[in-house]
Design an enzyme around this catalytic site. Structure first.
Site, PDB file in Angstrom:
ATOM      1  N   ASN A  49       0.820  -1.219   0.000  1.00 34.26           N
ATOM      2  CA  ASN A  49       0.000   0.000   0.000  1.00 34.26           C
ATOM      3  C   ASN A  49       0.852   1.267   0.000  1.00 34.26           C
ATOM      4  O   ASN A  49       0.312   2.364   0.086  1.00 34.26           O
ATOM      5  CB  ASN A  49      -0.971   0.049   1.185  1.00 34.26           C
ATOM      6  CG  ASN A  49      -2.281  -0.644   0.863  1.00 34.26           C
ATOM      7  OD1 ASN A  49      -2.737  -0.605  -0.274  1.00 34.26           O
ATOM      8  ND2 ASN A  49      -2.891  -1.258   1.861  1.00 34.26           N
ATOM      9  N   HIS A  50       2.169   1.136  -0.100  1.00 34.77           N
ATOM     10  CA  HIS A  50       3.044   2.305  -0.141  1.00 34.77           C
ATOM     11  C   HIS A  50       3.394   2.614  -1.597  1.00 34.77           C
ATOM     12  O   HIS A  50       4.502   2.337  -2.045  1.00 34.77           O
ATOM     13  CB  HIS A  50       4.327   2.055   0.661  1.00 34.77           C
ATOM     14  CG  HIS A  50       4.098   1.773   2.107  1.00 34.77           C
ATOM     15  ND1 HIS A  50       5.105   1.359   2.957  1.00 34.77           N
ATOM     16  CD2 HIS A  50       2.978   1.862   2.871  1.00 34.77           C
ATOM     17  CE1 HIS A  50       4.599   1.192   4.174  1.00 34.77           C
ATOM     18  NE2 HIS A  50       3.321   1.487   4.138  1.00 34.77           N
ATOM     19  N   PHE A  51       2.428   3.169  -2.322  1.00 34.58           N
ATOM     20  CA  PHE A  51       2.655   3.500  -3.721  1.00 34.58           C
ATOM     21  C   PHE A  51       2.312   4.961  -3.933  1.00 34.58           C
ATOM     22  O   PHE A  51       1.285   5.448  -3.440  1.00 34.58           O
ATOM     23  CB  PHE A  51       1.867   2.561  -4.627  1.00 34.58           C
ATOM     24  CG  PHE A  51       2.278   1.142  -4.416  1.00 34.58           C
ATOM     25  CD1 PHE A  51       3.509   0.698  -4.871  1.00 34.58           C
ATOM     26  CD2 PHE A  51       1.490   0.274  -3.689  1.00 34.58           C
ATOM     27  CE1 PHE A  51       3.935  -0.601  -4.621  1.00 34.58           C
ATOM     28  CE2 PHE A  51       1.901  -1.020  -3.431  1.00 34.58           C
ATOM     29  CZ  PHE A  51       3.138  -1.460  -3.908  1.00 34.58           C
TER      30      PHE A  51
END
Length: 585
Positions: free
Chosen positions: A505-507
């Site tokens: 989810n770190h995009f």
């Protein structure tokens, strides 16, 4: 034809930290705010007793249904992108609060180097140090300017922590002391210290003690139950939007969340946003919600898709390097930035690894950002070394040394023997942008409403691989000092390629921040250069990815953007920051 609703002051896409903070700050000032949330309604009550690993960690009950909408992925412009349909490859947040509800709670500030990465790199090493295809740029803001907003987020979320010995300056201490420690955390810290590093406790939005934030919201003390990542908190002990900012906004009487509302377009006249078009997922009815300010606070793919579909801003072209929307897509990619490191097996040590919480652990920042001199290194930026004590759940924890048979007597023996004798430390690395890693609309695949899917093209540059390999070697060094009898490396080969996984989810990126409209989509108040009443919040505005987790920086910028929106609504409009020309691009 879409039904047009009564105009409100602010309409927001998404109810995660970015949308929630905006809602709280604007409604406290008396503005009427509507948030459109694609997922279903959920509250704290839904998570009581919800320790069901099969439901949440195997079947991904809290994640987006990828059969209806997803991203397509490819490793180069020559490939045909394929849709990502399996939650084993992508865990996009859904429902009220979004991914901020099932996050681990790791709350980290980024470094001063991050916000001035181009100018500081050139000043210290010269322009030739930047690889040819690397597209790093300054953000248009300094750490010192952002620091008050970091402090505000930490006090809202109730972050528990201790000062980073090699970190940036702080105006105040963390609102809560660190979480409890464990013997394995102390082992990691001792080994790191012996090697000359500077370990410290992970800052956590898991409460070390019961805490009431400045808005009057009480968050309970953590029970260390181990069900944090992929779960809503059973005890209301994790700082998330539901227990903080969304509740604060609700209490004002000026806030409405419309769940099951999928936004399909930003309605505009070419100079200003008029509102959002959305579909009620239950009835299929189409609406337009007009507003004085429109806020895109969705996940990176949602924000970029809406901008591209609504024809706002110039799409990025990797061949010419012209355009902005879709540019500088980055992230913590699984096989190069996150799930790499060293797993140690200990024959004569045992720990209670079943207790834990999302951000229980310690880390080393000696190699983060530009903390180490890069003159003789073949990469820019850096990595952190992290030991997590997440807590092992019943199903998905059966680690055995490499080479152990996958079944039979020996497997069973080693599985039992090493159950409480195995630790992993990981290298979380930065990923710097390059001209060939970007987002655009897929020419082939569409979502359930017939709109194009967003397409991610991800190319690993040599410096990204070298950075990751350096991080794995440091993990091995620390694990050796910890005394492991067997060390298995989760290594990074020289020819590693993007694995089409979006698991962290770190995009980030695509609608990036800067001070020049030619090279950025938004200014430092997250206000679109091309449309003054459209604000784009969240990770999509980050020009690159640090080694640190992005959530706290997303929260800090949301506070700054909210301040700008209040000034905009109370003033005469216009851009909140004067544009500068810094590039011929």
């Amino acid at each position: 034809m879409a039904e047009e609703l009564k105009k409100v002051d602010v309409v927001i896409v998404g109810t995660g930290w970015a949308g929630g903070i905006t809602a709280a700050e604007l409604t406290k000032k008396g503005y009427k705010v509507v948030a459109l949330e694609r997922g279903k309604e959920q509250s704290r009550d839904d998570f009581i007793g919800a320790k069901d690993e099969l439901k949440y960690s195997i079947r991904y009950d809290m994640m987006q249904d990828l059969s209806k909408d997803t991203v397509t992925a490819r490793g180069s412009m020559k490939e045909t992108a394929k849709p990502v349909r399996n939650n084993n490859y992508a865990r996009f947040g859904n429902d009220t609060g979004g991914a901020s509800v099932h996050w681990n709670g790791v709350s980290l500030r980024w470094l001063p180097y991050d916000f001035e990465i181009h100018s500081q790199t050139v000043e210290k090493y010269g322009a030739k140090k930047i690889p040819e295809n690397c597209t790093i740029q300054d953000w248009g803001i300094t750490y010192d300017e952002l620091e008050p907003y970091y402090d505000k987020f930490e006090k809202t979320a109730g972050v528990s922590g201790e000062e980073n010995p090699v970190g940036p300056p702080r105006s105040d201490k963390y609102p809560n002391p660190p979480l409890k420690t464990t013997p394995s955390i102390e082992l990691f810290k001792k080994a790191s210290t012996n090697l000359g590093y500077h370990p410290y406790r992970l800052p956590a939005a898991n409460m070390s003690e019961s805490y009431t934030n400045p808005d009057g919201e009480t968050i309970n003390a953590c029970m260390y139950c181990a069900f944090c990542e992929e779960y809503g908190c059973d005890f209301g002990a994790k700082g998330d939007p539901i227990v903080t900012v969304l509740e604060t906004a609700r209490k004002t009487g000026n806030f409405e969340i419309r769940n099951e509302s999928t936004v399909t377009e930003v309605i505009h006249d070419g100079t200003k946003a008029i509102g959002l078009k959305y579909i009620d997922n239950i009835t299929g009815t189409e609406y337009i919600q007009p507003a004085d300010i429109v806020v895109l606070a969705g996940f990176v793919f949602t924000n970029n898709k809406l901008l591209l579909k609504s024809k706002i801003g110039k799409p990025y072209n990797p061949e010419t390097q012209e355009g902005v929307i879709g540019k500088n897509f980055t992230g913590h990619f699984s096989n190069i930035s996150t799930y790499i490191g060293a797993r140690g097996f200990f024959d004569n040590e045992k720990w209670n690894l079943s207790m834990g919480t999302g951000a229980l652990g310690a880390k080393v920042d000696d190699f983060a950002g530009d903390n180490v001199d890069h003159t003789d290194l073949d990469f820019l930026h850096g990595y952190e070394i992290r030991y997590y004590h997440l807590g092992q759940r019943p199903i998905d924890n059966n680690h055995v040394p490499v080479g152990t048979p996958a079944w039979g007597k020996e497997y069973k023996e080693k599985n039992l023997f090493y159950h409480n004798r195995s630790l992993i430390i990981r290298a979380k690395t930065a990923f710097l942008p390059n001209r060939y890693t970007y987002l655009d609309l897929d020419p082939t695949y569409k979502d359930e409403l017939g709109d194009p899917l967003i397409r991610a093209t991800v190319h690993y540059e040599e410096q990204d691989i070298k950075r990751a390999q350096h991080g794995v070697e440091t993990c091995k060094e620390i694990m050796t000092e910890m005394g492991a009898d067997i060390i298995d490396l989760v290594d990074v080969p020289d020819d590693v390629k993007f694995d089409s996984k979006f698991y962290t989810n770190h995009f980030l990126g695509g609608a990036i921040m800067g001070e020049d409209p030619k090279t950025s989509a938004v200014n430092t108040y997250s206000q679109m250069w091309d449309m003054e009443n459209l604000f784009v919040l969240g990770g999509s505005s980050f020009p690159h990815n640090s080694n640190h987790d992005p959530t706290e920086t997303i929260g800090a910028f949301a506070y700054r953007a909210s301040e700008g929106m209040i000034d905009y609504l109370g003033g005469e409009g216009g851009l909140l920051v004067e544009a500068k020309q810094t590039s011929k691009a």
